[in-house]
Scaffold this active site. Sequence first.
Site, PDB file in Angstrom:
ATOM      1  N   ASP A 307      45.480  40.884  36.863  1.00 56.79           N
ATOM      2  CA  ASP A 307      44.818  42.037  36.441  1.00 56.79           C
ATOM      3  C   ASP A 307      45.848  42.699  35.292  1.00 56.79           C
ATOM      4  OD1 ASP A 307      42.972  43.949  35.649  1.00 56.79           O
ATOM      5  OD2 ASP A 307      42.940  44.526  37.541  1.00 56.79           O
ATOM      6  N   GLY A 326      46.030  50.791  35.949  1.00 61.00           N
ATOM      7  CA  GLY A 326      46.484  49.770  35.494  1.00 61.00           C
ATOM      8  C   GLY A 326      48.070  49.180  35.213  1.00 61.00           C
TER       9      GLY A 326
END
Lengths: 427, 312
Positions: A307, A326
């Site tokens: 990710d 993130g």
Amino acid sequence: MLILIKSGRVIDPGNIDGIMNILIKDGLIAEITQAEPVFFGKDIRIIEAGGLIVTPGLIDMHVHLREPGHEYKETIETGCRAAVHGGFTSVCAMPNTNPVNDSKEVTHFILKQAEAAGYARIYPVGAISQGLEGKILSEFFDLKEAGVKAVSDDGFPVRSSLLMRRALEYAKGFGLLVISHCEEMDLAKSGVMNEGEVATRLGLGGIPNAAESVAVMRDIALSELTGAPLHIAHVSTRESVDAIRNAKKRGAPVTAETAPHYFTLTHDAVHGYNTFAKMNPPLRSAEDRTAVREGLADGTIDVIATDHAPHSSIEKDVEFEFAANGIVGLETSLPLSLKLVTDGFLSMDELVKKMSKNPARIIGIENTLKPGAVADLTIIDPDYHSKVNSAEFKSMGRNTPFDGMKIKGGAVFTLVRGKVVFEKERP
Amino acid sequence: MGFKKKDILDMESLSVDEIKYILNMTDKMKEISGRSIKKVPTLRGKTVVLFFYEPSTRTRTSFDIAAKRLSADSISLSGSSSSIVKGETLVDTAKNIEAMNADVIVLRHSCAGAASMLAQRLKVSVINAGDGMHAHPTQALLDIMTVVEKKGRIDGLKIAIIGDIAHSRVARSDCVGFTKMGANVVVAGPPTMIPRGIEVIGASVAKNIDEAIKDADVIMALRLQTERQGSFLFSTLREYSKAFGITKKRFESAKEDVFIMHPGPVNRGLEIAPEVADSLHSVILDQVENGVAVRMALLLLTAGGVWNVDSD
């Protein structure tokens, strides 16, 4: 030019495990033999791989490359360079760019940029819905023709159960994989980290485990209804692991991935309002981390994917609640995953499956070390000690919670199409 | 001991000795507020910036008065009048204030961790005047001060905090602060408003309001933000007051020497009945008075003024 990889331990699960020599010619694997291959001419590069591990190219099936649209965070070139730096020969690029990758034009653009960059391969992921808006299906036929292997509305979970059902059915017809970011938005709303004692202490809104598992269970049900393959992205909770384990027992066509941060860290990393520990799904409790490790060990979780989500200081050097979700992952994934081997959760063979063979199988590409195959491979030194140093990343993103962490092992060579695209400088 | 902290961020980071030191200083400050000429020159020439990203009347006024009683120059910046609307980051705005040689920044912000973020990035002292749902240390200190004054001690007291615990920075700081000083803190409220893992900050959760206030030495009612009705956290305001408010009837079952507290502003008839708020047991206005003294003490300690109150 010829390349000879000498005396490495070649691990291609289900195919080879042994000390072998690999001869590469014209971008293809020419020979894999225990004996020293016979070759003619002097134009050969010999890579001494004694004590090293040679695997089919690692594949990160969940990355965000930011181009087109957010080139100040990452470009396809820097992202692909970061990939090979981390040992990956291929990455799947998520569609949440600007414009969104919901068309063959954007797909073509991404593939063109990747080719120009010349590092890792990209398998673009198309959007499930046009503009990731959750309203109208994207043109799956066009996307497939342009080279897309999977579709996903990653980051913008598909709210409508009907749309998800139809996406699964429609994708199945074109042989496309659906990757689902499982999140029940109502339950996650106003949350910025895992719900639990750390959130309570810090006064931050919590995201309960159920925000993920409710959606995982819904999408498993829809996969079973339609018979369409479903890949569940970034599993972070014990309830999700259980649900996937049970679905697999029933024979549901479901696969799953988790990311290194979910099997390495817990929500304790958020202390001090560390925005580099903010991601979605959030870092969970120690019990969840254990369940994720167990899920990897028993095969419930098929894939380790990062990710990879590069952000600049503009998104991260702000109040925790305002910070973007993130972290970057391409250049820390392999050492963090090797720790699972050191700690006895996975064998090296299983690790290669999770990082190479399984992602290849799930997105439907060849990735095998055999004569005649394209020479995409990774050479790993499992033993060298170092520290994560984000200043050395090839990614433009420096948003990692692992900076300064002691690590062991990593990629020392990455070859794509028979070309050395990364070589670790020897000290 | 001296007081060495650059910043006042939360109750976790204050030791018991530091809290006692602040309370001791607060006591001296309170004497100044009791004079007919309520001003000392201690912080003359010091600049205190009241930087409020969230609307606040009480806390801002309290800090403003505190600064002025110590002769500091206080400047107010609010959400609408500062550079926030121009898209400047919090750190950049604060660095500008620092560059104007401010001595203390008092920050109120809607984000948890905002004050600690500034504290890490700036050399100037930062006092947290409330950051999101996280902490409100000056409120906790004035609450501790009030209980000490009224009860003569904190150690061993049962303190009941009633209402919306989950969204309350006051509840968090009070739980940590009171527990640190030896009290037994019990919380109660709608189950939707009790955060998971509240035990880690020292509180135990009572079955219901009645259990919480039984034998309590102090009852603290929290303000209900009525707009939370829209997030499915409770049914009607009517039911809230009946099920979770400090009603007259509930109050009758409390200890005879109980004290009633509230961080304000009070929703009369909602979380607390008017008869209770106005009763002789209520120390709500004492809290407000102590608030000025606590803030004077903290400004003095962080702005590094020379304490010469005995000599002037």
